[in-house]
Design a protein around this motif. Structure first.
Motif, short mmCIF file in Angstrom:
data_model
loop_
_atom_site.label_atom_id
_atom_site.label_comp_id
_atom_site.label_asym_id
_atom_site.label_seq_id
_atom_site.Cartn_x
_atom_site.Cartn_y
_atom_site.Cartn_z
N LEU A 1 0.82 -1.20 0.00
CA LEU A 1 0.00 0.00 0.00
C LEU A 1 0.86 1.26 0.00
O LEU A 1 0.57 2.20 -0.73
N LYS A 2 1.89 1.28 0.85
CA LYS A 2 2.74 2.47 0.98
C LYS A 2 4.17 2.04 1.26
O LYS A 2 4.40 0.98 1.84
N MET A 3 5.11 2.88 0.87
CA MET A 3 6.52 2.61 1.13
C MET A 3 7.23 3.94 1.35
O MET A 3 6.95 4.91 0.65
N TYR A 4 8.14 3.97 2.33
CA TYR A 4 8.88 5.18 2.68
C TYR A 4 10.34 4.83 2.84
O TYR A 4 10.68 3.83 3.48
N ILE A 5 11.24 5.64 2.24
CA ILE A 5 12.69 5.41 2.35
C ILE A 5 13.38 6.73 2.67
O ILE A 5 13.18 7.73 1.97
N CYS A 6 14.21 6.72 3.72
CA CYS A 6 15.08 7.85 4.05
C CYS A 6 16.40 7.27 4.56
O CYS A 6 16.45 6.67 5.63
N PHE A 7 17.44 7.43 3.77
CA PHE A 7 18.74 6.88 4.14
C PHE A 7 19.39 7.71 5.24
O PHE A 7 19.23 8.93 5.30
N LYS A 8 20.15 7.04 6.10
CA LYS A 8 20.84 7.72 7.21
C LYS A 8 21.78 8.80 6.69
O LYS A 8 21.85 9.89 7.25
N ALA A 9 22.49 8.53 5.61
CA ALA A 9 23.42 9.51 5.04
C ALA A 9 22.69 10.78 4.61
O ALA A 9 23.21 11.89 4.77
N MET A 10 21.49 10.64 4.08
CA MET A 10 20.71 11.82 3.68
C MET A 10 20.26 12.63 4.88
O MET A 10 20.30 13.86 4.88
N VAL B 1 4.32 9.08 -6.30
CA VAL B 1 5.67 9.06 -5.75
C VAL B 1 5.94 10.46 -5.22
O VAL B 1 5.81 11.44 -5.96
N LEU B 2 6.26 10.56 -3.95
CA LEU B 2 6.56 11.85 -3.32
C LEU B 2 8.04 11.87 -2.94
O LEU B 2 8.58 10.87 -2.49
N VAL B 3 8.66 13.03 -3.11
CA VAL B 3 10.07 13.19 -2.77
C VAL B 3 10.22 14.47 -1.94
O VAL B 3 9.73 15.53 -2.34
N ALA B 4 10.88 14.34 -0.80
CA ALA B 4 11.22 15.50 0.02
C ALA B 4 12.64 15.90 -0.32
O ALA B 4 13.54 15.06 -0.37
N VAL B 5 12.86 17.19 -0.61
CA VAL B 5 14.19 17.68 -0.96
C VAL B 5 14.53 18.90 -0.11
O VAL B 5 13.66 19.62 0.36
N GLY B 6 15.81 19.12 0.07
CA GLY B 6 16.32 20.31 0.74
C GLY B 6 17.23 21.05 -0.23
O GLY B 6 17.48 20.59 -1.34
N LYS C 1 22.13 26.57 -3.44
CA LYS C 1 20.78 26.36 -3.94
C LYS C 1 20.65 25.13 -4.85
O LYS C 1 19.82 25.08 -5.74
N TYR C 2 21.51 24.13 -4.63
CA TYR C 2 21.37 22.85 -5.32
C TYR C 2 20.42 21.99 -4.51
O TYR C 2 20.42 22.02 -3.28
N TYR C 3 19.61 21.20 -5.21
CA TYR C 3 18.66 20.33 -4.54
C TYR C 3 19.33 19.07 -4.00
O TYR C 3 20.22 18.53 -4.61
N TYR C 4 18.84 18.62 -2.86
CA TYR C 4 19.39 17.48 -2.16
C TYR C 4 18.22 16.58 -1.76
O TYR C 4 17.37 16.99 -0.97
N PRO C 5 18.14 15.35 -2.30
CA PRO C 5 17.01 14.48 -1.93
C PRO C 5 17.14 14.00 -0.49
O PRO C 5 18.21 13.63 -0.04
N LEU C 6 16.04 14.02 0.22
CA LEU C 6 16.03 13.58 1.62
C LEU C 6 15.31 12.26 1.81
O LEU C 6 15.81 11.37 2.50
N ALA C 7 14.14 12.14 1.23
CA ALA C 7 13.33 10.94 1.41
C ALA C 7 12.38 10.79 0.24
O ALA C 7 12.10 11.75 -0.47
N CYS C 8 11.92 9.56 0.05
CA CYS C 8 10.91 9.34 -0.99
C CYS C 8 9.86 8.37 -0.45
O CYS C 8 10.12 7.59 0.47
N ALA C 9 8.67 8.44 -1.03
CA ALA C 9 7.57 7.58 -0.60
C ALA C 9 6.67 7.25 -1.77
O ALA C 9 6.54 8.04 -2.71
#
Length: 109
Positions: free
Chosen positions: A52-61, A88-93, A98-106
């Motif tokens: 149904l749902k999946m979430y990934i956030c790596f420790k390094a991120m 698909v959702l992606v959280a970025v910083g 001002k370069y984008y950095y991916p944090l997590a995806c779901a």
């Protein structure tokens, strides 16, 4: 049936069916990372797994965000078409340049 159908056991056949095994391998190989998947409990009794749902956030991120990035998070998403019919959702910083950095995806409904 909503969700991504996964075959039980180790006999995964196509790309969508490998998500559960992928989540397991990520948990084993990336300690400190957050990997969560939500399976449908109703279909487990029938011998099927429905993701149904999946979430990934790596420790390094997470560590990179805490050390170097601005304290601001943006969220972006897109649609999955076909059998999955999910988002698909992606959280970025952003860093100082001002370069984008991916944090997590779901993957969500």
């Amino acid at each position: 049936m909503s969700g991504i159908e996964l075959a039980l056991g180790s006999g995964f056949t196509d790309g969508d069916n490998k998500l559960d095994a992928y989540a397991t391998k990520l948990k084993e190989s990336n300690s400190g990372s957050d990997v969560m998947n939500n399976l449908s409990k109703e279909t487990l009794d029938q011998g099927k797994k429905i993701l149904l749902k999946m979430y990934i956030c790596f420790k390094a991120m997470k560590m990179g965000f805490k050390k170097e990035l601005r304290p601001f998070i943006e969220l972006d998403g897109t649609f999955l078409k076909g059998k999955a019919n999910r988002h698909v959702l992606v959280a970025v910083g952003q860093d100082k340049m001002k370069y984008y950095y991916p944090l997590a995806c779901a993957i969500v409904d």
